[in-house]
Design an enzyme around this catalytic site. Structure first.
Site, PDB file in Angstrom:
ATOM      1  N   HIS A  99       0.921  -1.195  -0.077  1.00  0.00           N
ATOM      2  CA  HIS A  99      -0.173   0.080  -0.086  1.00  0.00           C
ATOM      3  C   HIS A  99       1.048   1.096   0.098  1.00  0.00           C
ATOM      4  O   HIS A  99       2.025   1.287   0.517  1.00  0.00           O
ATOM      5  CB  HIS A  99      -0.887   0.047   1.136  1.00  0.00           C
ATOM      6  CG  HIS A  99      -0.142  -0.335   2.493  1.00  0.00           C
ATOM      7  ND1 HIS A  99       0.104  -1.348   2.820  1.00  0.00           N
ATOM      8  CD2 HIS A  99       0.286   0.428   3.464  1.00  0.00           C
ATOM      9  CE1 HIS A  99       0.675  -1.509   4.152  1.00  0.00           C
ATOM     10  NE2 HIS A  99       0.773  -0.379   4.346  1.00  0.00           N
ATOM     11  N   HIS A 101       0.956   5.282   1.048  1.00  0.00           N
ATOM     12  CA  HIS A 101       0.498   6.130   1.945  1.00  0.00           C
ATOM     13  C   HIS A 101       0.429   7.517   1.337  1.00  0.00           C
ATOM     14  O   HIS A 101       1.579   7.774   0.937  1.00  0.00           O
ATOM     15  CB  HIS A 101       1.139   6.207   3.114  1.00  0.00           C
ATOM     16  CG  HIS A 101       0.909   5.027   4.202  1.00  0.00           C
ATOM     17  ND1 HIS A 101       0.147   5.019   5.322  1.00  0.00           N
ATOM     18  CD2 HIS A 101       1.780   4.206   4.281  1.00  0.00           C
ATOM     19  CE1 HIS A 101       0.338   3.774   5.767  1.00  0.00           C
ATOM     20  NE2 HIS A 101       1.468   3.178   5.127  1.00  0.00           N
TER      21      HIS A 101
HETATM   22  P1  AMP Z   1       1.762   0.225   7.388  1.00  0.00           P
HETATM   23  O1  AMP Z   1       2.286   0.213   8.768  1.00  0.00           O
HETATM   24  O2  AMP Z   1       2.516   0.705   6.398  1.00  0.00           O
HETATM   25  O3  AMP Z   1       1.743  -1.461   7.008  1.00  0.00           O
HETATM   26  O4  AMP Z   1       0.398   0.993   7.261  1.00  0.00           O
HETATM   27  C1  AMP Z   1      -0.747   0.280   7.269  1.00  0.00           C
HETATM   28  C2  AMP Z   1      -1.749   1.229   7.412  1.00  0.00           C
HETATM   29  O5  AMP Z   1      -3.160   0.567   7.178  1.00  0.00           O
HETATM   30  C3  AMP Z   1      -1.946   2.014   8.802  1.00  0.00           C
HETATM   31  O6  AMP Z   1      -1.936   3.157   8.664  1.00  0.00           O
HETATM   32  C4  AMP Z   1      -3.277   1.548   9.487  1.00  0.00           C
HETATM   33  O7  AMP Z   1      -3.884   2.570   9.946  1.00  0.00           O
HETATM   34  C5  AMP Z   1      -3.895   1.306   8.190  1.00  0.00           C
HETATM   35  N1  AMP Z   1      -5.137   0.279   8.172  1.00  0.00           N
HETATM   36  C6  AMP Z   1      -5.222  -1.038   8.916  1.00  0.00           C
HETATM   37  N2  AMP Z   1      -6.324  -1.548   8.948  1.00  0.00           N
HETATM   38  C7  AMP Z   1      -7.278  -0.625   8.091  1.00  0.00           C
HETATM   39  C8  AMP Z   1      -8.664  -0.620   7.625  1.00  0.00           C
HETATM   40  N3  AMP Z   1      -9.340  -1.705   8.147  1.00  0.00           N
HETATM   41  N4  AMP Z   1      -8.982   0.470   7.032  1.00  0.00           N
HETATM   42  C9  AMP Z   1      -8.308   1.358   6.587  1.00  0.00           C
HETATM   43  N5  AMP Z   1      -7.056   1.447   7.187  1.00  0.00           N
HETATM   44  C10 AMP Z   1      -6.203   0.330   7.653  1.00  0.00           C
END
Ligand code: AMP
Ligand code: ZN
Length: 136
Positions: A99, A101
């Site tokens: 993903h 950001h």
């Molecule tokens: P990372 O630490 O780069 O893997 O980022 C994962 C991101 O996914 C974090 O910023 C979380 O807040 C976000 N996240 C986790 N679960 C969900 C969800 N169900 N909907 C939207 N964002 C999510």
């Protein structure tokens, strides 16, 4: 990938604040934002990191991410925006579906404004550049 929360969002099995979708890419608001408007852009196909992601998926994500970056920037009246992608736990990856950001930034928002850069010891920069080139 059945256990993947982002695959579940893609399939509509988990809710999301979706802001964009096409045949390859989906984008939705991060549920736990650094700042309001923090948005994720992901390929619909499940790949864990940048290392495995096929070029065509990457290109599709980048095209969408650029458009959405502009919309997030405008829509949040941000003063800046970070485009970040974490790979593997030591780099802060917590969801194992790649993903990107998009994080709108505001003055004194207490997210980072600089990182702890430090110079190389004498000769190390050139040596490491050669080593990396050898790994293409
Ligand atoms: P990372 O630490 O780069 O893997 O980022 C994962 C991101 O996914 C974090 O910023 C979380 O807040 C976000 N996240 C986790 N679960 C969900 C969800 N169900 N909907 C939207 N964002 C999510
Ligand atoms: Zn997934």
């Amino acid at each position: 990938m059945p256990d993947c929360i982002f695959c579940q969002i893609i399939k509509g099995q988990l809710p999301s604040a979706k802001i964009y979708e096409d045949e390859r890419v989906i984008s939705f608001l991060d549920i736990n934002p650094v700042n309001p408007g923090h948005t994720l852009v992901i390929p619909k196909a499940h790949y864990k990191t940048i290392f495995e992601l096929p070029e065509e998926e990457l290109i599709a994500c980048m095209k969408v991410a650029q458009k959405i970056a502009g919309a997030v920037f405008k829509g949040t009246n941000a003063a800046g925006l970070n485009f970040i992608q974490n790979n593997l736990r030591p780099a802060g990856q917590h969801v194992d579906h790649i993903h990107f950001h998009l994080i709108p930034r505001f003055p004194q928002d207490n997210f980072y404004t600089s990182w702890p850069g430090k110079p190389y010891p004498q000769g190390e920069l050139e040596k490491l550049a050669k080593k990396i080139i050898g790994c293409f």
